[in-house]
Enzyme design. Structure first.
Site, PDB file in Angstrom:
ATOM      1  N   HIS A  47      10.852  -2.368  11.263  1.00 28.34           N
ATOM      2  CA  HIS A  47      10.650  -1.390  12.327  1.00 28.34           C
ATOM      3  C   HIS A  47       9.387  -1.776  13.105  1.00 28.34           C
ATOM      4  O   HIS A  47       8.741  -2.775  12.785  1.00 28.34           O
ATOM      5  CB  HIS A  47      10.567   0.034  11.771  1.00 28.34           C
ATOM      6  CG  HIS A  47       9.564   0.204  10.667  1.00 28.34           C
ATOM      7  ND1 HIS A  47       8.199   0.207  10.891  1.00 28.34           N
ATOM      8  CD2 HIS A  47       9.727   0.367   9.319  1.00 28.34           C
ATOM      9  CE1 HIS A  47       7.558   0.365   9.745  1.00 28.34           C
ATOM     10  NE2 HIS A  47       8.458   0.463   8.772  1.00 28.34           N
ATOM     11  N   HIS A  50       6.142  -3.019  11.724  1.00 32.34           N
ATOM     12  CA  HIS A  50       6.019  -4.429  11.293  1.00 32.34           C
ATOM     13  C   HIS A  50       5.756  -5.358  12.472  1.00 32.34           C
ATOM     14  O   HIS A  50       5.471  -6.545  12.275  1.00 32.34           O
ATOM     15  CB  HIS A  50       7.323  -4.897  10.624  1.00 32.34           C
ATOM     16  CG  HIS A  50       7.672  -4.174   9.365  1.00 32.34           C
ATOM     17  ND1 HIS A  50       8.730  -3.295   9.274  1.00 32.34           N
ATOM     18  CD2 HIS A  50       7.098  -4.194   8.144  1.00 32.34           C
ATOM     19  CE1 HIS A  50       8.807  -2.822   8.054  1.00 32.34           C
ATOM     20  NE2 HIS A  50       7.824  -3.337   7.347  1.00 32.34           N
ATOM     21  N   ARG A  88       7.373   5.100  -4.377  1.00 32.38           N
ATOM     22  CA  ARG A  88       8.611   4.791  -3.668  1.00 32.38           C
ATOM     23  C   ARG A  88       9.803   4.879  -4.622  1.00 32.38           C
ATOM     24  O   ARG A  88       9.672   4.685  -5.823  1.00 32.38           O
ATOM     25  CB  ARG A  88       8.565   3.348  -3.124  1.00 32.38           C
ATOM     26  CG  ARG A  88       7.567   3.117  -2.014  1.00 32.38           C
ATOM     27  CD  ARG A  88       7.682   1.669  -1.573  1.00 32.38           C
ATOM     28  NE  ARG A  88       6.667   1.277  -0.618  1.00 32.38           N
ATOM     29  CZ  ARG A  88       6.776   1.419   0.694  1.00 32.38           C
ATOM     30  NH1 ARG A  88       7.841   1.996   1.193  1.00 32.38           N
ATOM     31  NH2 ARG A  88       5.816   1.011   1.498  1.00 32.38           N
ATOM     32  N   GLN A 175       0.946  -9.262  -5.762  1.00 28.55           N
ATOM     33  CA  GLN A 175       0.628  -9.793  -4.432  1.00 28.55           C
ATOM     34  C   GLN A 175      -0.413 -10.900  -4.537  1.00 28.55           C
ATOM     35  O   GLN A 175      -0.362 -11.887  -3.798  1.00 28.55           O
ATOM     36  CB  GLN A 175       0.131  -8.680  -3.500  1.00 28.55           C
ATOM     37  CG  GLN A 175      -0.007  -9.151  -2.056  1.00 28.55           C
ATOM     38  CD  GLN A 175      -0.114  -8.009  -1.064  1.00 28.55           C
ATOM     39  OE1 GLN A 175       0.485  -6.965  -1.254  1.00 28.55           O
ATOM     40  NE2 GLN A 175      -0.892  -8.207  -0.012  1.00 28.55           N
ATOM     41  N   ASP A 196      -4.393  -1.486   5.534  1.00 25.57           N
ATOM     42  CA  ASP A 196      -4.134  -0.890   4.225  1.00 25.57           C
ATOM     43  C   ASP A 196      -3.924  -1.949   3.145  1.00 25.57           C
ATOM     44  O   ASP A 196      -3.849  -1.623   1.958  1.00 25.57           O
ATOM     45  CB  ASP A 196      -2.915   0.043   4.295  1.00 25.57           C
ATOM     46  CG  ASP A 196      -1.648  -0.681   4.725  1.00 25.57           C
ATOM     47  OD1 ASP A 196      -1.747  -1.780   5.309  1.00 25.57           O
ATOM     48  OD2 ASP A 196      -0.553  -0.138   4.484  1.00 25.57           O
ATOM     49  N   LYS A 231       2.083   9.993  14.938  1.00 27.94           N
ATOM     50  CA  LYS A 231       2.179   8.726  14.214  1.00 27.94           C
ATOM     51  C   LYS A 231       2.835   7.655  15.088  1.00 27.94           C
ATOM     52  O   LYS A 231       3.873   7.887  15.697  1.00 27.94           O
ATOM     53  CB  LYS A 231       2.981   8.917  12.930  1.00 27.94           C
ATOM     54  CG  LYS A 231       2.993   7.696  12.031  1.00 27.94           C
ATOM     55  CD  LYS A 231       3.638   7.996  10.694  1.00 27.94           C
ATOM     56  CE  LYS A 231       3.588   6.769   9.781  1.00 27.94           C
ATOM     57  NZ  LYS A 231       4.203   7.037   8.472  1.00 27.94           N
ATOM     58  N   LYS A 234       7.145   6.307  15.517  1.00 23.05           N
ATOM     59  CA  LYS A 234       8.158   7.352  15.355  1.00 23.05           C
ATOM     60  C   LYS A 234       8.494   7.935  16.717  1.00 23.05           C
ATOM     61  O   LYS A 234       7.633   8.068  17.578  1.00 23.05           O
ATOM     62  CB  LYS A 234       7.633   8.487  14.461  1.00 23.05           C
ATOM     63  CG  LYS A 234       7.228   8.039  13.061  1.00 23.05           C
ATOM     64  CD  LYS A 234       8.405   8.013  12.127  1.00 23.05           C
ATOM     65  CE  LYS A 234       7.949   7.698  10.701  1.00 23.05           C
ATOM     66  NZ  LYS A 234       9.059   7.694   9.758  1.00 23.05           N
TER      67      LYS A 234
END
Length: 420
Positions: A47, A50, A88, A175, A196, A231, A234
């Site tokens: 989306h 990214h 998640r 990671q 983040d 935000k 969206k």
């Protein structure tokens, strides 16, 4: 190598943090650097959240560096806790594999995997994480990190009070291991991510230092915020996807054309490849006449063309102009479908009476026959943009766009779509 590349990134506002700015800039100016961004497959499409890191990979490739797009087929099975309020949902291996393939295909639209001099690389961390034994991982990776170090990460501290599972707690090690594997297989020395991701990125740099005694680098991009407090990414509560099936090019165009005046120049710097000189010229003209919405139009054109292609941009523009003018008859059936996605739709059957008064009631455009007659007489009913004031009007083949769609408008803005 272009010596001003790093400074251009700063001037565009694209750099939030770096681990060693002086050394990184020197590296970028003097050598071809291999860098990566990770994309966890949490859906079957990327989306616009990214889009900034994807375009950063493209910027680096255009300046002679080698981008590595890492699809998180392994880490996507876990879920990154960074700045998430709750854990998640875990997805199945088959689901994540399918999503990974979709994301690979999307990434190829933005970065060049066939470039003759510095082709981009695609990788999937399931290739190594799926084969790694737990004992080996704990001995080879876990031994380098203390619990205190892991607890100090902001992404973990934010979740301690509400609860974090060991699964998500260990994500930063996975990671970090990705960075190590990409260094071993491709010589990757730089990881990019959103702000983040700072804690995860520095964990990878620490692992490189301990295991390989090499200096890795980290660079984060700013968290994108909108001036009105809503935000970014969206629209009407829904994510704006890069997949045209999930968010149509027209909806995508509309997202950008509606950018707040206070954000539009910043977004031109972030999301387009216009030069800073071109953006400055647009800003001067825009500030002199903000009502022209010149900056928004240019932003919508550049980003829609970049993501969906020139033809899709032109189609989105055509739909917008038709809806603004009310001249809908010139649109194709596909354009009607895009422009009126989400409006109340009625599927007309062979049994339905096609007399306009009756059809307005059947399709729930009006509540009663009396209201239907009043609206028609008062000129409040439009068929494909044309006002109809005949009480005896009957919908005919000439009212069907591409033989299957008719747009009814009641008043100024209430649209209904008839599908035949």
């Amino acid at each position: 190598m272009v010596s001003g590349f790093f400074h251009e990134l700063k001037d565009r506002g694209l750099i939030h943090q770096t681990t060693d700015e002086v050394a990184l800039e020197k590296q970028l100016n003097e050598e071809t650097v291999k860098l990566y961004v990770g994309f966890d497959p949490t859906a079957d499409s990327l989306h616009i959240g990214h889009l900034l890191p994807v375009l950063m990979l493209r910027r680096f490739q255009q300046h002679g560096h080698v981008p590595i797009a890492l699809v998180g087929g392994g880490t996507g099975m876990i879920g990154d806790p960074s700045f998430k309020d709750q854990e998640r949902q875990l997805n199945t291996l088959d689901t994540v594999k399918n999503w990974s393939e979709s994301i690979k295909h999307q990434l190829s639209r933005f970065i060049d995997f066939e470039d003759a001099t510095n082709p981009a690389v695609i990788a999937n961390n399931y290739d190594w994480l799926g084969e790694t034994l737990l004992i080996d991982f704990l001995r080879d990776v876990g031994k380098h990190f203390t619990i205190n170090y892991m607890m100090s990460k902001e992404s973990v501290k934010r979740r301690i009070e509400t609860g974090i599972s060991y699964t998500e707690f260990a994500y930063q090690l996975l990671q970090a291991y990705d960075f190590l594997k990409l260094y071993e297989t491709h010589g990757c020395l730089l990881q990019l991510g959103g702000s983040d991701q700072w804690g995860n990125i520095t964990a990878g740099i620490e692992l490189l230092r301990r295991e390989k005694e090499v200096q890795g680098f980290g660079l984060t991009m700013p968290l994108i915020t909108k001036a009105d407090g809503t935000k970014f990414g969206k629209t009407e509560g829904n994510a704006v996807w890069l997949d045209a099936e999930k968010t149509t090019p027209y909806e995508f165009y509309q997202f950008w054309i509606n950018t707040d005046d206070r954000d539009v120049i910043k977004f031109l710097k972030y999301f387009t490849f216009l030069s800073l000189e071109e953006i400055a010229a647009i800003e001067t003209e825009f500030l002199a006449a903000p009502e022209s919405r010149l900056a928004q139009k240019k932003l919508a054109e550049e980003v829609t063309s970049l993501v969906h292609g020139q033809e899709a941009y032109e189609q989105a523009l055509r739909i917008s102009q038709a809806l603004f003018s009310g001249d809908i008859k010139g649109l194709s059936g596909e354009e009607i479908k895009q422009g009126f996605k989400g409006v109340p739709t009625y599927n007309v059957t062979q049994e339905d009476d096609l007399a306009l008064v009756e059809l307005l009631i059947t399709a729930n455009v009006v509540p009663s026959k009396r209201q239907a007659r009043e609206d028609i007489k008062n000129g409040a009913i439009y068929i494909n943009g044309e006002r109809i004031q005949e009480l005896t009007y009957v919908i005919s083949e000439s009212d069907k766009i591409d033989r299957h769609s008719t747009v009814i408008r009641r008043g100024k803005k209430k649209y209904h779509l008839l599908q035949f």
